[in-house]
Design a protein around this motif. Structure first.
Motif, PDB file in Angstrom:
ATOM      1  N   MET A 125       0.980  -1.303  -0.348  1.00  0.00           N
ATOM      2  CA  MET A 125      -0.015  -0.114   0.131  1.00  0.00           C
ATOM      3  C   MET A 125       0.942   1.196   0.165  1.00  0.00           C
ATOM      4  N   GLY A 126       1.149   1.903  -1.155  1.00  0.00           N
ATOM      5  CA  GLY A 126       2.107   3.379  -1.517  1.00  0.00           C
ATOM      6  C   GLY A 126       0.739   4.549  -1.836  1.00  0.00           C
ATOM      7  N   ALA A 127       1.791   5.239  -2.187  1.00  0.00           N
ATOM      8  CA  ALA A 127       2.003   6.952  -2.104  1.00  0.00           C
ATOM      9  C   ALA A 127       2.607   7.213  -2.462  1.00  0.00           C
ATOM     10  N   GLU A 128       2.451   8.041  -4.172  1.00  0.00           N
ATOM     11  CA  GLU A 128       3.429   8.534  -4.435  1.00  0.00           C
ATOM     12  C   GLU A 128       2.716   9.962  -4.882  1.00  0.00           C
ATOM     13  N   LEU A 129       3.748  11.291  -4.771  1.00  0.00           N
ATOM     14  CA  LEU A 129       3.247  12.816  -4.774  1.00  0.00           C
ATOM     15  C   LEU A 129       4.124  13.416  -5.317  1.00  0.00           C
ATOM     16  N   MET A 130       3.590  13.329  -6.957  1.00  0.00           N
ATOM     17  CA  MET A 130       3.814  14.082  -8.363  1.00  0.00           C
ATOM     18  C   MET A 130       3.440  15.487  -8.493  1.00  0.00           C
ATOM     19  N   GLY A 131       4.621  16.227  -9.154  1.00  0.00           N
ATOM     20  CA  GLY A 131       4.599  17.455  -9.504  1.00  0.00           C
ATOM     21  C   GLY A 131       5.400  18.810  -8.562  1.00  0.00           C
ATOM     22  N   ALA A 132       5.467  18.224  -7.310  1.00  0.00           N
ATOM     23  CA  ALA A 132       5.866  18.855  -6.431  1.00  0.00           C
ATOM     24  C   ALA A 132       7.303  18.555  -5.912  1.00  0.00           C
ATOM     25  N   SER A 133       8.004  19.441  -6.307  1.00  0.00           N
ATOM     26  CA  SER A 133       9.614  19.391  -5.546  1.00  0.00           C
ATOM     27  C   SER A 133       9.649  20.083  -4.100  1.00  0.00           C
ATOM     28  N   SER A 134       9.077  20.834  -3.129  1.00  0.00           N
ATOM     29  CA  SER A 134       9.286  21.155  -2.138  1.00  0.00           C
ATOM     30  C   SER A 134      10.004  20.486  -0.898  1.00  0.00           C
ATOM     31  N   LEU A 236      27.191  18.902  -0.587  1.00  0.00           N
ATOM     32  CA  LEU A 236      26.626  20.393   0.361  1.00  0.00           C
ATOM     33  C   LEU A 236      24.525  20.702   0.219  1.00  0.00           C
ATOM     34  N   LYS A 237      24.926  20.933  -1.012  1.00  0.00           N
ATOM     35  CA  LYS A 237      23.315  21.289  -0.703  1.00  0.00           C
ATOM     36  C   LYS A 237      22.818  20.340  -1.035  1.00  0.00           C
ATOM     37  N   ALA A 238      22.862  18.925  -1.274  1.00  0.00           N
ATOM     38  CA  ALA A 238      21.773  18.065  -0.417  1.00  0.00           C
ATOM     39  C   ALA A 238      21.449  17.633   0.974  1.00  0.00           C
ATOM     40  N   PHE A 239      23.103  17.818   1.059  1.00  0.00           N
ATOM     41  CA  PHE A 239      22.500  17.488   3.563  1.00  0.00           C
ATOM     42  C   PHE A 239      21.818  18.842   3.558  1.00  0.00           C
ATOM     43  N   GLU A 240      21.821  20.052   2.859  1.00  0.00           N
ATOM     44  CA  GLU A 240      21.453  21.153   3.157  1.00  0.00           C
ATOM     45  C   GLU A 240      20.087  21.021   3.325  1.00  0.00           C
ATOM     46  N   GLU A 241      19.570  20.031   2.214  1.00  0.00           N
ATOM     47  CA  GLU A 241      18.081  19.928   2.288  1.00  0.00           C
ATOM     48  C   GLU A 241      17.545  19.277   2.456  1.00  0.00           C
ATOM     49  N   LEU A 242      18.477  18.070   2.988  1.00  0.00           N
ATOM     50  CA  LEU A 242      18.300  16.943   4.184  1.00  0.00           C
ATOM     51  C   LEU A 242      18.251  17.490   6.271  1.00  0.00           C
ATOM     52  N   LYS A 243      18.730  18.087   5.865  1.00  0.00           N
ATOM     53  CA  LYS A 243      18.456  19.034   7.186  1.00  0.00           C
ATOM     54  C   LYS A 243      17.307  19.918   7.309  1.00  0.00           C
ATOM     55  N   GLY A 290      10.530   4.529   1.000  1.00  0.00           N
ATOM     56  CA  GLY A 290      10.466   4.790  -0.323  1.00  0.00           C
ATOM     57  C   GLY A 290      11.287   6.451  -0.280  1.00  0.00           C
ATOM     58  N   GLY A 291      11.105   7.564  -1.242  1.00  0.00           N
ATOM     59  CA  GLY A 291      11.632   8.714  -1.113  1.00  0.00           C
ATOM     60  C   GLY A 291      11.567   9.475  -3.031  1.00  0.00           C
ATOM     61  N   ARG A 292      12.319  10.541  -3.082  1.00  0.00           N
ATOM     62  CA  ARG A 292      12.566  10.879  -4.533  1.00  0.00           C
ATOM     63  C   ARG A 292      12.799  10.578  -5.405  1.00  0.00           C
ATOM     64  N   TYR A 293      12.138  10.998  -5.923  1.00  0.00           N
ATOM     65  CA  TYR A 293      12.615   9.521  -7.834  1.00  0.00           C
ATOM     66  C   TYR A 293      12.293  11.278  -8.460  1.00  0.00           C
ATOM     67  N   ASP A 294      13.237  11.916  -8.645  1.00  0.00           N
ATOM     68  CA  ASP A 294      13.040  13.293  -9.785  1.00  0.00           C
ATOM     69  C   ASP A 294      13.003  12.897 -11.211  1.00  0.00           C
ATOM     70  N   THR A 305       9.529  15.378 -13.976  1.00  0.00           N
ATOM     71  CA  THR A 305       8.649  15.698 -13.171  1.00  0.00           C
ATOM     72  C   THR A 305       9.291  15.313 -11.683  1.00  0.00           C
ATOM     73  N   PRO A 306       8.976  16.623 -10.694  1.00  0.00           N
ATOM     74  CA  PRO A 306       9.432  15.759  -9.693  1.00  0.00           C
ATOM     75  C   PRO A 306       8.191  14.873  -8.849  1.00  0.00           C
ATOM     76  N   ALA A 307       9.235  13.929  -7.878  1.00  0.00           N
ATOM     77  CA  ALA A 307       8.226  12.699  -7.313  1.00  0.00           C
ATOM     78  C   ALA A 307       8.607  12.014  -6.450  1.00  0.00           C
ATOM     79  N   VAL A 308       8.124  11.909  -5.447  1.00  0.00           N
ATOM     80  CA  VAL A 308       8.371  12.048  -4.441  1.00  0.00           C
ATOM     81  C   VAL A 308       7.321  10.293  -3.843  1.00  0.00           C
TER      82      VAL A 308
END
Ligand code: AMP
Length: 421
Positions: A125-134, A236-243, A290-294, A305-308
């Protein structure tokens, strides 16, 4: 000659009793998915084989149920649904209002060696959120999964990371994306020797064992990470996002571990990744991943299309409910209608129908048993009331209503029967 058939290896039958807990699980999770404004979808159980080999390569075929149809098309039973949802998006959903918030439930098939918690046919059972990268969309997906666990009242461990940190180090060092995918696969499978053959191990080894827990704070962890990645701007950019994502889920009071050595088996993921595990399930203790798969939708011919998203292993969640002894709250049968004698059967049959139409789950003694036997059946089946239809009472337009737990009985006018519950 009579024949006896066994189920195929790695599959299960589900009894009515099993289905009560599965239905409870499904309904509880639907409530959470819908509270986040996600919408239910379905896709085919079989897909073109290429949908799965396109990103994961031919190596995946040995883990799939593949077959040719009568027109020699190469097909397979789906091993997961993210690829199907991405295909569905590229095929048509691309024109829908954004962001698209979707959830699914269905059987998946993997040709794996069956063991406790690992089946060849299992449900996700899963969820997908497509079109948002925030960053909030990453945080929302993690919170949605963790809220499902909270709603089920299950104890669990939430772990997250950002593949952009490892990928960033590798890409800033000139390692191409295919090799990065392979390296992440080795990390996921704990294949250090193999990993050393494809990338410069020194580059990423300081991060592989690094983890920290929200209960202790992330200051020290953050300092160590920053010093190891300071010369890799993408990392560095990815780590800032993670934080930032960590901050958002911490503000909701969630507890979690950050583990930079975490990778995910599927080759789709490009950014934040997470999983949820439950203690006591044995070796297969991961209930959600799960995770982000852009980049996947683009690979399937859609626009970038960004997706997670994530998938819960539904069967393992059911097992978690059992081992943590969580009560399964299911709606049982309200009433059984019992005719006493053949003369009242037709009228009793009709009363059962009227009760059903009034919204009560109603059974009827289809076997013509003695009253005593039907009552003992009703109490063992947990039915709450018996409507006993006798010839004498029926003449007065009445029946006897028996409360099965208190054993109290009273005469009730048939016309007023539905008001009694
Ligand atoms: P994955 O699609 O591999 O990320 O898996 C997502 C979730 O599905 C895992 O966390 C497991 O709970 C569940 N899962 C994966 N493979 C199996 C399997 N063979 N049998 C039962 N559950 C599985």
């Amino acid at each position: 000659m009579n024949m006896k058939f066994e189920r195929p290896r790695g599959t299960r039958d589900f009894s009515p009793e099993d289905m009560k807990s599965r239905d409870f699980l499904f309904q509880t999770m639907v409530q959470v998915f819908e509270s986040y404004a996600y919408n239910h979808i379905e896709t085919p159980v079989f897909e073109n084989l290429e949908l799965f080999t396109a990103k994961s390569g031919d190596e995946i075929v040995e883990h799939l149920y593949t077959f040719k149809d009568k027109s020699e098309r190469d097909l397979c039973l789906r091993p997961e649904m993210t690829a199907s949802v991405a295909r569905m998006y590229a095929n048509g959903l691309v024109h829908s209002r954004k962001p698209l918030k979707l959830y699914y439930f269905g059987p998946m098939y993997r040709y794996e060696r069956p063991q406790k918690g690992r089946y060849r046919e299992f449900w996700q059972m899963g969820a997908e959120l497509m079109g948002a990268s925030s960053l909030e969309s990453d945080a929302e997906i993690i919170c949605l999964a963790s809220d499902c666990m909270d709603k089920l009242d299950l104890k669990y461990n939430l772990r997250l990371s950002h593949l952009g940190v490892l990928r960033g180090i590798l890409s800033d060092s000139g390692v191409d994306e295919k090799t990065q995918d392979k390296a992440l696969g080795c990390i996921d499978r704990d294949e250090a020797e193999e990993l050393k053959k494809i990338v410069d191990f020194q580059l990423i080894s300081p991060l592989l064992g690094l983890s920290a827990d929200s209960s202790k704070g992330f200051k020290e962890f953050s300092d160590v990470v920053l010093s190891s990645i300071k010369s890799f701007p993408s990392a560095l950019k990815a780590f800032e996002e993670l934080k930032a994502v960590m901050g958002l889920i911490q503000s909701l009071g969630k507890e979690f571990t950050v583990d930079l050595g975490m990778s995910r088996g599927l080759a789709y993921y490009t950014g934040m990744v997470f999983d949820i595990s439950v203690e006591g399930l044995g070796a297969q203790n991961q209930v959600c991943g799960g995770g982000r798969y852009d980049k996947l939708i683009e690979l399937f011919g859609g626009p970038p299309t960004p997706a997670v998203g994530f998938a819960f292993g539904f069967d393992r969640l059911g097992e978690a409910l059992k081992i943590q002894e969580k009560p399964v709250d299911v709606k049982g049968v309200d009433v059984i209608v019992v005719p006493v004698g053949d003369d009242v059967r037709a009228e009793s049959f009709k009363i059962a129908r009227d009760l059903r139409q009034a919204g009560l789950a109603s059974d009827y003694d289809l076997m013509g048993r003695k009253l005593k036997d039907v009552l003992s059946f009703a109490s063992s089946a947990g039915i709450k009331y018996a409507v006993i239809v006798g010839p004498r009472e029926l003449k007065d337009g009445e029946i006897v209503l028996r409360d099965m737990s208190s054993k109290k009985e009273k005469r009730v006018k048939i016309k007023e029967l539905t008001r009694q519950f």
